[in-house]
Design an enzyme around this catalytic site. Structure first.
Site, short mmCIF file in Angstrom:
data_model
loop_
_atom_site.label_atom_id
_atom_site.label_comp_id
_atom_site.label_asym_id
_atom_site.label_seq_id
_atom_site.Cartn_x
_atom_site.Cartn_y
_atom_site.Cartn_z
N ASP A 9 0.86 -1.19 0.00
CA ASP A 9 0.00 0.00 0.00
C ASP A 9 0.89 1.24 0.00
O ASP A 9 1.76 1.39 0.86
CB ASP A 9 -0.89 -0.02 1.24
CG ASP A 9 -1.92 1.10 1.23
OD1 ASP A 9 -3.12 0.80 1.08
OD2 ASP A 9 -1.53 2.27 1.38
N ASP A 110 -3.57 2.39 -5.45
CA ASP A 110 -2.44 2.44 -4.53
C ASP A 110 -2.23 1.16 -3.75
O ASP A 110 -1.52 1.18 -2.75
CB ASP A 110 -2.55 3.67 -3.62
CG ASP A 110 -3.24 3.38 -2.31
OD1 ASP A 110 -4.23 2.64 -2.32
OD2 ASP A 110 -2.76 3.88 -1.28
N GLU A 111 -2.82 0.05 -4.21
CA GLU A 111 -2.53 -1.19 -3.49
C GLU A 111 -2.69 -2.45 -4.31
O GLU A 111 -3.43 -2.47 -5.30
CB GLU A 111 -3.37 -1.29 -2.21
CG GLU A 111 -4.84 -1.27 -2.40
CD GLU A 111 -5.55 -1.10 -1.06
OE1 GLU A 111 -5.73 -2.13 -0.38
OE2 GLU A 111 -5.90 0.03 -0.70
N1 DCP Z 1 -8.80 8.72 -1.22
C1 DCP Z 1 -9.79 9.64 -1.47
N2 DCP Z 1 -10.83 9.81 -0.57
C2 DCP Z 1 -10.88 9.07 0.57
C3 DCP Z 1 -9.88 8.11 0.82
C4 DCP Z 1 -8.83 7.97 -0.11
O1 DCP Z 1 -9.76 10.32 -2.50
N3 DCP Z 1 -11.89 9.25 1.44
C5 DCP Z 1 -7.68 8.58 -2.20
C6 DCP Z 1 -6.54 9.48 -1.81
C7 DCP Z 1 -5.51 8.54 -1.23
C8 DCP Z 1 -5.78 7.25 -1.97
O2 DCP Z 1 -7.17 7.25 -2.24
O3 DCP Z 1 -4.20 9.02 -1.40
C9 DCP Z 1 -5.38 6.01 -1.20
O4 DCP Z 1 -6.13 5.90 0.01
P1 DCP Z 1 -5.55 5.29 1.34
O5 DCP Z 1 -6.69 4.98 2.20
O6 DCP Z 1 -4.60 4.18 1.04
O7 DCP Z 1 -4.78 6.51 2.03
P2 DCP Z 1 -3.41 7.21 1.70
O8 DCP Z 1 -2.60 6.45 0.71
O9 DCP Z 1 -3.65 8.62 1.34
O10 DCP Z 1 -2.69 7.21 3.11
P3 DCP Z 1 -1.99 5.99 3.92
O11 DCP Z 1 -0.55 6.36 4.02
O12 DCP Z 1 -2.66 5.97 5.24
O13 DCP Z 1 -2.21 4.74 3.12
CA CA Z 2 -2.26 4.21 0.87
CA CA Z 3 -5.00 1.98 0.11
#
Ligand code: DCP
Ligand code: CA
Ligand code: CA
Length: 363
Positions: A9, A110-111
């Protein structure tokens, strides 16, 4: 042989993509926003880097809240989401990762899950070395850090990749599963949401270890057969679901921001009909058929809900597309509380319409 599954991730994905092209942003808070087309600061935060999260800025909160939380921070930046750019980076990273897996399952931008059992011979030492190689390769290619879980199954790897962020590597071999799960918060288990958390708290249960001690029948009675069984298994780290080959971009989709946030079936179904017609014309043009139909609801806090279904055989009919997606919408709205902001439809499992058509109609 022990199964070994990786879950990868990317860390604060959208924000890290922005940092990759503007390294000077790295030191301060970065907030990536999805501005609604209603003007001003209306819209929600997609994600934020860790510097911004320290101030309580996170995915889903209104942009205006994020701005007031970072009011006193002079170097905080607010950027509009650039989805096409993030997709490109995602694709580069995924292409690197694929080469390290026996089976590669793309989950989202992203995963991904990677089964590495065969190439490591079930050896966790080799697997953790391999996971480090994956991290290095992704970083070299895209400058992105990611967090990786290495465990006997998907569920545990998903939990493990989230265990130490950013830039984490968490290895849990079969003999360490119970010890790893015991102290975790029940919210660390994917699929356990706020409502379940509250019900469990009333039973005096906060940790996975405590949940483990509850009888399966009691869980099933309180939460239903399916959820109860899932909770029972999750508390023990049991998950037999295989990693199955899935690549990005073998799908077509359409998504729009609604004229107003709503969870009215009629209004949403009408919009869905328009999306289906638009999507269908693309399929006709490419002479394709599809076997899977899905819908996507983006709620007012940007959280997502998806529903999909597999058809009995590949088709190219607009009627089937419309009927299935409206049916999925009906299901999705059954327990819908938040209003829906964006609505999308997707088809996948694509095949060529030309070659097999005759055979299919024959059988
Ligand atoms: N995303 C979004 N709205 C949300 C949740 C996520 O647009 N409510 C998008 C932005 C994030 C991406 O999806 O960058 C991936 O979500 P993740 O939950 O994996 O969160 P992040 O990658 O941002 O952070 P982390 O480091 O906790 O994985
Ligand atoms: Ca992420
Ligand atoms: Ca994710």
């Amino acid at each position: 042989m022990d199964r070994i599954v990786l879950h990868v991730d990317f860390d604060h994905f959208f924000a890290q993509c922005e940092e990759a092209r503007r390294p000077e942003l790295r030191s301060g808070p970065v907030v990536v926003c999805v501005f609604s087309d209603r003007g001003g600061d209306s819209g929600a935060v997609a994600t934020a880097n860790y510097a911004a999260r320290k101030f309580g800025v996170k995915s889903g909160i209104p942009i205006s809240h994020a701005k007031s939380r970072l009011h006193e921070v002079p170097d905080a930046v607010f950027l509009p989401a650039d989805f096409a750019y993030y997709s490109g980076i995602s694709q580069e990273a995924m292409d690197e990762m694929k080469g390290f897996a026996d089976v590669f399952e793309y989950v989202g931008k992203d995963e991904a899950y990677m089964d590495v059992t065969r190439r490591t011979g079930g050896d966790y030492k080799k697997a953790s070395y391999l996971a480090q190689q994956v991290k290095n390769a992704v970083r070299r290619k895209t400058r992105l850090t990611c967090s990786v879980g290495v465990t006997p199954n998907r569920l545990l790897s998903k939990i493990a990749s989230d265990y130490k962020k950013p830039d984490g590597l968490t290895v849990v071999p079969p003999g360490k599963v119970a010890e790893f799960l015991e102290p975790l918060d029940i919210r660390d288990i994917p699929g356990i949401g706020g409502k379940t958390e509250k019900a469990l708290a009333e039973m005096g249960i906060r940790t996975v270890g405590q949940m483990r001690s509850v009888d399966i029948f009691e869980l099933q009675q309180r939460f239903g057969r399916r959820s109860g069984t899932h909770m029972h298994n999750a508390a023990r780290g049991i998950d037999d679901e295989p990693v199955s080959e899935r690549e990005p971009n073998v799908q077509h989709s359409r998504i729009v921001t609604l004229k107003r946030d709503s969870n009215e079936f009629g209004f949403l179904a009408e919009t869905l009909g328009e999306l289906c017609r638009d999507l269908h014309s693309a399929v006709v043009k490419r002479r394709q058929r599809f076997k899977s139909v899905g819908i996507q609801l983006v709620q007012s806090d940007l959280s997502q809900k998806t529903r999909s279904r597999m058809l009995r055989s590949p088709v190219s009919d607009l009627e089937v597309l419309e009927k299935s997606s409206v049916q999925l919408l009906r299901e999705a709205l059954r327990d819908q509380e938040k209003p829906v902001r964006r609505l999308g439809v997707r088809i996948s499992e694509l095949s060529e319409a030309g070659s097999q058509g005759v055979m299919d109609s024959y059988f």
